[in-house]
Design an enzyme around this catalytic site. Structure first.
Site, PDB file in Angstrom:
ATOM      1  N   SER A  16       0.804  -1.226   0.000  1.00 52.34           N
ATOM      2  CA  SER A  16       0.000   0.000   0.000  1.00 52.34           C
ATOM      3  C   SER A  16       0.838   1.277   0.000  1.00 52.34           C
ATOM      4  O   SER A  16       0.477   2.235  -0.696  1.00 52.34           O
ATOM      5  CB  SER A  16      -0.968  -0.004   1.188  1.00 52.34           C
ATOM      6  OG  SER A  16      -1.910  -1.035   1.016  1.00 52.34           O
ATOM      7  N   LYS A  65      -9.991  -5.948  10.683  1.00 53.69           N
ATOM      8  CA  LYS A  65     -11.098  -5.360   9.912  1.00 53.69           C
ATOM      9  C   LYS A  65     -12.439  -5.399  10.657  1.00 53.69           C
ATOM     10  O   LYS A  65     -13.316  -4.580  10.388  1.00 53.69           O
ATOM     11  CB  LYS A  65     -11.238  -6.068   8.560  1.00 53.69           C
ATOM     12  CG  LYS A  65     -10.116  -5.688   7.603  1.00 53.69           C
ATOM     13  CD  LYS A  65     -10.282  -6.313   6.240  1.00 53.69           C
ATOM     14  CE  LYS A  65      -9.080  -5.945   5.375  1.00 53.69           C
ATOM     15  NZ  LYS A  65      -9.157  -6.462   4.024  1.00 53.69           N
ATOM     16  N   ASN A  86     -12.221  -1.430   6.172  1.00 47.27           N
ATOM     17  CA  ASN A  86     -10.813  -1.472   5.748  1.00 47.27           C
ATOM     18  C   ASN A  86     -10.226  -0.079   5.509  1.00 47.27           C
ATOM     19  O   ASN A  86      -9.065   0.042   5.150  1.00 47.27           O
ATOM     20  CB  ASN A  86     -10.643  -2.327   4.478  1.00 47.27           C
ATOM     21  CG  ASN A  86     -11.110  -1.597   3.245  1.00 47.27           C
ATOM     22  OD1 ASN A  86     -12.179  -1.006   3.246  1.00 47.27           O
ATOM     23  ND2 ASN A  86     -10.317  -1.618   2.202  1.00 47.27           N
ATOM     24  N   ASP A 102     -13.164  -2.534   0.102  1.00 44.06           N
ATOM     25  CA  ASP A 102     -12.905  -3.859  -0.504  1.00 44.06           C
ATOM     26  C   ASP A 102     -14.106  -4.273  -1.359  1.00 44.06           C
ATOM     27  O   ASP A 102     -13.948  -4.989  -2.354  1.00 44.06           O
ATOM     28  CB  ASP A 102     -12.704  -4.927   0.581  1.00 44.06           C
ATOM     29  CG  ASP A 102     -11.322  -4.871   1.217  1.00 44.06           C
ATOM     30  OD1 ASP A 102     -10.388  -4.341   0.581  1.00 44.06           O
ATOM     31  OD2 ASP A 102     -11.171  -5.354   2.352  1.00 44.06           O
ATOM     32  N   GLY A 127     -13.319 -19.609   2.421  1.00 45.68           N
ATOM     33  CA  GLY A 127     -12.887 -18.768   3.541  1.00 45.68           C
ATOM     34  C   GLY A 127     -14.003 -17.837   3.967  1.00 45.68           C
ATOM     35  O   GLY A 127     -14.836 -17.428   3.139  1.00 45.68           O
ATOM     36  N   GLY A 129     -13.423 -15.129   6.485  1.00 46.15           N
ATOM     37  CA  GLY A 129     -12.837 -14.105   7.345  1.00 46.15           C
ATOM     38  C   GLY A 129     -13.261 -12.699   6.938  1.00 46.15           C
ATOM     39  O   GLY A 129     -14.321 -12.497   6.341  1.00 46.15           O
ATOM     40  N   GLY A 130     -12.407 -11.718   7.257  1.00 46.95           N
ATOM     41  CA  GLY A 130     -12.726 -10.310   7.000  1.00 46.95           C
ATOM     42  C   GLY A 130     -12.983 -10.005   5.533  1.00 46.95           C
ATOM     43  O   GLY A 130     -13.985  -9.357   5.184  1.00 46.95           O
ATOM     44  N   LYS A 156     -17.537 -21.067  12.726  1.00 51.90           N
ATOM     45  CA  LYS A 156     -17.119 -19.660  12.701  1.00 51.90           C
ATOM     46  C   LYS A 156     -17.770 -18.883  11.561  1.00 51.90           C
ATOM     47  O   LYS A 156     -17.689 -17.653  11.508  1.00 51.90           O
ATOM     48  CB  LYS A 156     -15.585 -19.581  12.566  1.00 51.90           C
ATOM     49  CG  LYS A 156     -14.866 -19.787  13.890  1.00 51.90           C
ATOM     50  CD  LYS A 156     -13.380 -20.016  13.698  1.00 51.90           C
ATOM     51  CE  LYS A 156     -12.565 -18.757  13.606  1.00 51.90           C
ATOM     52  NZ  LYS A 156     -11.109 -19.084  13.522  1.00 51.90           N
ATOM     53  N   TYR A 227      -2.865 -11.204  -3.850  1.00 54.45           N
ATOM     54  CA  TYR A 227      -2.188 -10.391  -4.872  1.00 54.45           C
ATOM     55  C   TYR A 227      -0.688 -10.680  -4.933  1.00 54.45           C
ATOM     56  O   TYR A 227       0.007 -10.132  -5.785  1.00 54.45           O
ATOM     57  CB  TYR A 227      -2.436  -8.891  -4.640  1.00 54.45           C
ATOM     58  CG  TYR A 227      -2.270  -8.459  -3.211  1.00 54.45           C
ATOM     59  CD1 TYR A 227      -3.371  -8.354  -2.375  1.00 54.45           C
ATOM     60  CD2 TYR A 227      -1.013  -8.197  -2.694  1.00 54.45           C
ATOM     61  CE1 TYR A 227      -3.232  -7.981  -1.052  1.00 54.45           C
ATOM     62  CE2 TYR A 227      -0.864  -7.815  -1.376  1.00 54.45           C
ATOM     63  CZ  TYR A 227      -1.979  -7.711  -0.559  1.00 54.45           C
ATOM     64  OH  TYR A 227      -1.831  -7.348   0.759  1.00 54.45           O
TER      65      TYR A 227
END
Ligand code: NAP
Length: 282
Positions: A16, A65, A86, A102, A127, A129-130, A156, A227
């Site tokens: 970033s 996040k 984010n 995002d 997945g 997650g965030g 979860k 990425y």
């Protein structure tokens, strides 16, 4: 002087700063974007530090996040729907407003004709997650009406399923165990949001087997939001079959460009940011 940054842990290889500093430079804006690697017990201190130091805003990445939300004074509607933030803007009086860029970054990286074809189709997301929160909301918002969440810990994933049901009541949303071998024969878009395949210890691995990819229809899209590397093992499997693939770099550029717009109140130089990111890979 505009101060910006990214908080997360670990953060050693964040791309970033390269993107945002190139953009600030191109726009002749005096400013700097720095990495603030923040262990969990220092999260509150780092946020306070940024307020005292008059930061204009910051990005939030793994693993904060969701946790960041309790520190916010205000949250954008889309970020509220996903339950993940984010990008945060700090106002002159020290108030924090959270956004989720995002979502638009993920969806705008899909070519329009491909996106139009996804309406009414079935998606599989690996997945929960965030990043999966943004990806699932974006897919349902784009017209996907059947979504399978593949989780290694299905318990979860219940929270995410509940949030999505609440906001997209007409869609069919289910949770399945993430296994190496999956039957994906009715899936129009497969998205990997796990870190499996990312540089570091799991580079060269794939969250699902090549046989699983072989079950996808010929016109399916395989999108890996990782990425680094650009072409993961999962994308390699998909390319072996000539499936349409999307890597995580364009999402990274577009989420960053949108965040920068919130911070500087001007259009972001997307091409400059893309170029700066690509130069990190050579
Ligand atoms: P996160 O919140 O930690 O979520 C990771 C998810 O992957 C969790 O559901 C986790 O399962 C699962 N997972 C982790 N290791 C696994 C394994 N070995 N096998 C199967 N499942 C596994 O992380 P995140 O913020 O969502 O980020 C995930 C990835 O997306 C990272 O690679 C990140 O770099 C990438 N990302 C890219 C962009 C972009 O702009 N291109 C933006 C955001 C994120 P458990 O819940 O069981 O732990």
């Amino acid at each position: 002087m505009i101060k910006l940054g990214v908080i997360g842990y670990p953060l050693a290889h964040s791309l970033s700063p390269a993107m945002h500093n190139a953009a600030l430079n191109f726009k002749n804006i005096e400013g700097i974007y720095t990495v603030l690697e923040t262990p969990e017990d220092k999260l509150a201190d780092t946020i306070e530090h940024m307020k005292i130091q008059n930061f204009r805003g910051f990005n939030v990445t793994i693993p904060y996040k969701v946790d960041i939300i309790k520190f916010l004074d205000e949250i954008d509607e889309l970020a509220k729907i996903t339950g993940a933030v984010n990008a945060v803007v700090i106002s002159a009086d020290g108030k924090l407003k959270g956004y989720n860029t995002d979502i638009s970054g993920f969806i705008n990286a899909i070519p329009q004709d491909k996106l139009d074809n996804l309406s009414g189709k079935k998606a599989a997301v690996l997945g929960t997650g965030g990043a999966a929160r943004a990806v699932c909301s974006a897919l349902l918002n784009a017209g996907i009406n059947n979504l399978v969440l593949y989780a290694r810990t299905p318990g979860k994933a219940e929270d995410l399923k509940e949030i999505l049901f609440f906001n997209f009541a007409d869609a069919s949303i289910s949770i399945s165990q993430l296994e190496e071998n999956l039957d994906l024969s009715d899936i129009s878009i497969l998205v990997n949001t796990t870190p499996v395949g990312m540089y570091g210890k799991s580079e060269g691995q794939s969250p699902v087997s090549e046989q699983s990819i072989d079950t996808l229809p010929d016109n399916a899209i395989v999108y890996d939001i990782i990425y680094r590397p650009k072409i993961t093992k999962l994308l390699e499997y998909a390319q072996n079959r000539n499936l349409f693939t999307i890597d995580g770099t364009e999402m990274l550029v577009l989420q960053g460009a949108k965040a920068l717009e919130y911070w500087i109140g001007q259009e972001s130089p997307v091409d400059i940011m893309r170029e700066a990111l690509n130069s990190c890979f050579v």
